[in-house]
Design a protein around this motif. Structure first.
Motif: not given
Length: 93
Positions: A16-27
């Motif tokens: 089983x595969x999944x793609x993880x996309x992490x959005x950077x928190x704003x500074x």
């Protein structure tokens, strides 16, 4: 952000595969610059604190970008950024 990738769970005959996309928190500013008063000839230190360490900082006076020199010194330690102005004159206001 560096954790963004495709992850998989393998049980031998199936996967089983999944793609993880992490959005950077704003500074953000945790502590903003504060107004200062100084006598001519003295050193002034302007300090701000950011929400994320190592964030690139650009120092400006009005619309002019400042560069490191005998007059201006920049320091950054973790989330704290400092501008040190040497030998302040009235034109530095």
């Amino acid at each position: 952000k560096s954790d963004s990738d495709t992850y998989s769970c393998d049980i031998g005959d199936a996967q089983s595969r999944a793609k993880l996309t992490v959005q950077e928190a704003p500074v953000l500013f945790k502590q903003e610059l504060q107004n200062e008063e100084a006598k001519e000839g003295k050193q002034v230190r302007l300090t701000c604190e950011l929400s994320k360490p190592g964030t690139p900082v650009k120092w400006m006076k009005g619309d002019t970008v400042l560069y490191a020199s005998e007059k201006y010194e920049f320091k950054q330690h973790g989330t704290v950024a400092e501008l040190i102005i040497q030998d302040v004159k009235s034109v530095d206001a």
